[in-house]
Design a protein around this motif. Sequence first.
Motif, mmCIF file in Angstrom:
data_model
loop_
_atom_site.group_PDB
_atom_site.id
_atom_site.type_symbol
_atom_site.label_atom_id
_atom_site.label_comp_id
_atom_site.label_asym_id
_atom_site.label_seq_id
_atom_site.Cartn_x
_atom_site.Cartn_y
_atom_site.Cartn_z
ATOM 1 N N LEU A 320 0.806 -1.230 0.000
ATOM 2 C CA LEU A 320 0.000 0.000 0.000
ATOM 3 C C LEU A 320 0.833 1.270 0.000
ATOM 4 O O LEU A 320 0.586 2.198 -0.762
ATOM 5 C CB LEU A 320 -0.858 0.062 1.271
ATOM 6 C CG LEU A 320 -2.091 -0.799 1.400
ATOM 7 C CD1 LEU A 320 -2.719 -0.558 2.773
ATOM 8 C CD2 LEU A 320 -3.100 -0.499 0.302
ATOM 9 N N LYS A 323 2.606 3.092 -3.045
ATOM 10 C CA LYS A 323 1.621 3.579 -4.013
ATOM 11 C C LYS A 323 1.187 4.991 -3.625
ATOM 12 O O LYS A 323 1.192 5.908 -4.444
ATOM 13 C CB LYS A 323 0.400 2.651 -4.045
ATOM 14 C CG LYS A 323 0.658 1.260 -4.589
ATOM 15 C CD LYS A 323 -0.605 0.408 -4.507
ATOM 16 C CE LYS A 323 -0.527 -0.897 -5.290
ATOM 17 N NZ LYS A 323 0.367 -1.907 -4.725
ATOM 18 N N ASN A 327 2.489 8.278 -5.500
ATOM 19 C CA ASN A 327 1.406 8.473 -6.483
ATOM 20 C C ASN A 327 1.526 7.539 -7.674
ATOM 21 O O ASN A 327 1.408 7.951 -8.827
ATOM 22 C CB ASN A 327 1.366 9.930 -6.960
ATOM 23 C CG ASN A 327 0.879 10.846 -5.863
ATOM 24 O OD1 ASN A 327 -0.209 10.635 -5.329
ATOM 25 N ND2 ASN A 327 1.672 11.822 -5.490
ATOM 26 N N ASP A 328 1.781 6.280 -7.387
ATOM 27 C CA ASP A 328 1.909 5.297 -8.467
ATOM 28 C C ASP A 328 1.298 3.969 -7.986
ATOM 29 O O ASP A 328 1.911 3.220 -7.230
ATOM 30 C CB ASP A 328 3.387 5.118 -8.830
ATOM 31 C CG ASP A 328 3.589 4.122 -9.965
ATOM 32 O OD1 ASP A 328 2.601 3.469 -10.392
ATOM 33 O OD2 ASP A 328 4.741 3.977 -10.415
ATOM 34 N N ALA A 329 0.094 3.700 -8.476
ATOM 35 C CA ALA A 329 -0.653 2.533 -8.006
ATOM 36 C C ALA A 329 -0.086 1.212 -8.516
ATOM 37 O O ALA A 329 -0.553 0.141 -8.129
ATOM 38 C CB ALA A 329 -2.119 2.646 -8.405
ATOM 39 N N THR A 330 0.919 1.288 -9.364
ATOM 40 C CA THR A 330 1.489 0.044 -9.892
ATOM 41 C C THR A 330 2.711 -0.407 -9.079
ATOM 42 O O THR A 330 3.242 -1.497 -9.320
ATOM 43 C CB THR A 330 1.910 0.222 -11.363
ATOM 44 O OG1 THR A 330 2.983 1.158 -11.427
ATOM 45 C CG2 THR A 330 0.764 0.750 -12.213
ATOM 46 N N THR A 333 3.319 -4.729 -6.432
ATOM 47 C CA THR A 333 2.058 -5.439 -6.633
ATOM 48 C C THR A 333 1.832 -6.457 -5.508
ATOM 49 O O THR A 333 2.739 -6.752 -4.727
ATOM 50 C CB THR A 333 2.093 -6.219 -7.955
ATOM 51 O OG1 THR A 333 3.170 -7.166 -7.859
ATOM 52 C CG2 THR A 333 2.346 -5.308 -9.149
ATOM 53 N N ALA A 334 0.631 -6.988 -5.481
ATOM 54 C CA ALA A 334 0.319 -8.018 -4.490
ATOM 55 C C ALA A 334 1.286 -9.200 -4.618
ATOM 56 O O ALA A 334 1.768 -9.737 -3.615
ATOM 57 C CB ALA A 334 -1.123 -8.486 -4.675
#
Lengths: 430, 430
Positions: A320, A323, A327-330, A333-334
């Motif tokens: 979390l 990200k 400001n980068d939701a990529t 990763t999970a």
Amino acid sequence: MSKTILINGMIITVNATNQVYKKGAIAFENGKITYVGEVPQNLAEYDEVIDVQGDYVLPGLVNTHGHASMSLLRGYADDLPLQQWLEEKMWPIEAQYTKEHAKWGTYLSLIEMLRTGTTTFVDMYDNMDEVAMAVEASGARARLCRGMIGFGTEELRQSKLEEASSFVRNWNNQANGRITTMMSPHSPYTCTPQFIEQIVSKALELDAPIHIHMSETKAEVEQNEKEYGERPVKHLEKLGVFSKRSLVAHAVHVEDWEMDILAKNDVKVSNNIISNLKLASGIAPVPEMLSKGITVSLGTDSSASNNNLDLFEELKQVALLFKGVHNDATLITAEKALQMATLHGAEAIWLEDQIGSLEVGKEADLIVMNTKQAFYQPAHNPISHLVYSGSGRDVKDVFVQGKQVVRNGECITIDEEKVIFEVNRLVEQF
Amino acid sequence: MSKTILINGMIITVNATNQVYKKGAIAFENGKITYVGEVPQNLAEYDEVIDVQGDYVLPGLVNTHGHASMSLLRGYADDLPLQQWLEEKMWPIEAQYTKEHAKWGTYLSLIEMLRTGTTTFVDMYDNMDEVAMAVEASGARARLCRGMIGFGTEELRQSKLEEASSFVRNWNNQANGRITTMMSPHSPYTCTPQFIEQIVSKALELDAPIHIHMSETKAEVEQNEKEYGERPVKHLEKLGVFSKRSLVAHAVHVEDWEMDILAKNDVKVSNNIISNLKLASGIAPVPEMLSKGITVSLGTDSSASNNNLDLFEELKQVALLFKGVHNDATLITAEKALQMATLHGAEAIWLEDQIGSLEVGKEADLIVMNTKQAFYQPAHNPISHLVYSGSGRDVKDVFVQGKQVVRNGECITIDEEKVIFEVNRLVEQF
């Protein structure tokens, strides 16, 4: 020896291709994994067939930094900065610690870790014989070291060095190989360069890896520059700490060129994301370290600064935080977060040949989670559910080296009620 | 009516002085709290005496922003930026939603919330009759609104406005007062100024508060400036959104002077800290808003961007994140975080006279947690343990208006197995 197979599970292997078997099976014998794949025909060959009815099965998590004995101090002091927390709260009360405190504090931590799916952990503290005995009895796996703070007399330092060395000699590869060891100068701000060099030299002699706190706070880095004219990474490199196998905890305040030094020397990192937030130490540059090829694993630090040892919380936090901050939701990763909590954890303590993924030939360290709950529905993506929606509280069964240590959410190798009683008895005496 | 008392609990009141009774009692009758304090002598006067044996008892949590129906999309798309996630993933699949999806999605969310101790929640979506019926049946408490996206024809907008108004007329103060309502323009980027003004005018007519998404992403703020020459806060103020009672979700990108506008108008804020991190929207200035006297409460947003509705995760996150980001370990203490999840939540939806703390005269919305576990030992500081070490998974019993809805970790008002079956059946048809 008994042959066991778990069938009809969502088998999350964390192997090189992140393979998931939706309705798969995993078998083990003599503590080692003998089969991973679709449910086989030959179930009659197994002594024990366990139908997990769709529950998730994954490798036990690996917690690469902590101080199990300190669980007695959970909630004793919160919402304070690191140095004040350490110097005014932790160290004075730790000075009253005896073997008994180490023993029951470690058992309390073992309950938390095993119940939340951590099968292997790193521990750095003193009274390590107590810690090792508790690990052996609990059935857990650990890489342990006697942490050496270099304050006080030369005599005291030498006695600690001798104690740490004896610990390595006595405990490495004990408990059927479940216990391995390291040598541990506590940190560059608590050990002189001379003492660190002595420890490094002893570690090389014993062929033991080195574990050390490094660059946890900005203040500590500045102090290092003032005292030794170098930031901690360069300082430790010069002292030989990175010359063979080393694992650093924290690495929060590391600049780009320092990460290059860590990468070049294959220094392993234990990221303690929740403890670093809670003590206001800062946020480590995890995405940058990963992109430089550094092995970044996850640690809880002690439950005095976390305040629990449920590594699923670190797993979610690491997926979390960056990200939002960048400001980068990529970012992270999970799938990457899950690797960090398992395979990278194994790599960080040089046990990737034995643990960290569910693959034939590795040790049978695995966990089964109760995923019939609402949190895991609908069945879109199990790794996402595990990381973003799951909790260590959902762990149901835990096996280490093929031996069950948690059954239906209860530790079967530890008397939980007795441990809680003893812990509170000891704390009332402080 | 039956008189019930819980005795021998760690009663965490969250009242004005944050009072905790170590071995206390709480009694209720006709859905209201009649006693909070030490265990009284007159136990024979009660019809039911429940000995909770040291477990923690606290107010039910209040989740001030979410979309319960969207739980069908948990794990459907992760690790993507907000606009792409919304436009390419969420909206196309939501276009296929029917009443049935809303119904079962809401039930799935209700299971998660009730089991993790959230007794009251805010919901903004469509098919709100389905949501309200599920809330009524489940025994939960909610403040509900039909979220209006203003795209499409004028006719469509007017039909949404009529639907939203009817919803307020039909459902406000229903379910024995457990359901209250709001009017909800979805956001300044999905509603024209004219449509927002129409909604505000209708809200004033109906005496309903307003709930709206605001300043969640930087891009949205920039677009607002480009289109309307103002940032969203000023824009909404001008449109009258803040003229009476209003609750904004997110408020991530708000400048100092914008916070002054929010404070001046007593605008309530729902901080969605985990969803904002996960979608890379950013980190809201929570400590700054709190210091300006703004009521900041906690929300999960939907489980499509979280990915669960366990508000204990927000509770811990809000106590951790700002410490690390601002290098100040004293920011947002455990006590403040707990207030945000309970009392401030109640204040944010104008129900602080009824819920949010355990005080005589308030409604009996309370939760009992299984705190005999290792995570809550030793017994140094219950509020610290709750915030930093606890989990919604530890919630054992839940009462709303004095009626039990969760017993021993299972929802007794909802058929969990059936909900999970229906949810997966529906999702397979997408």
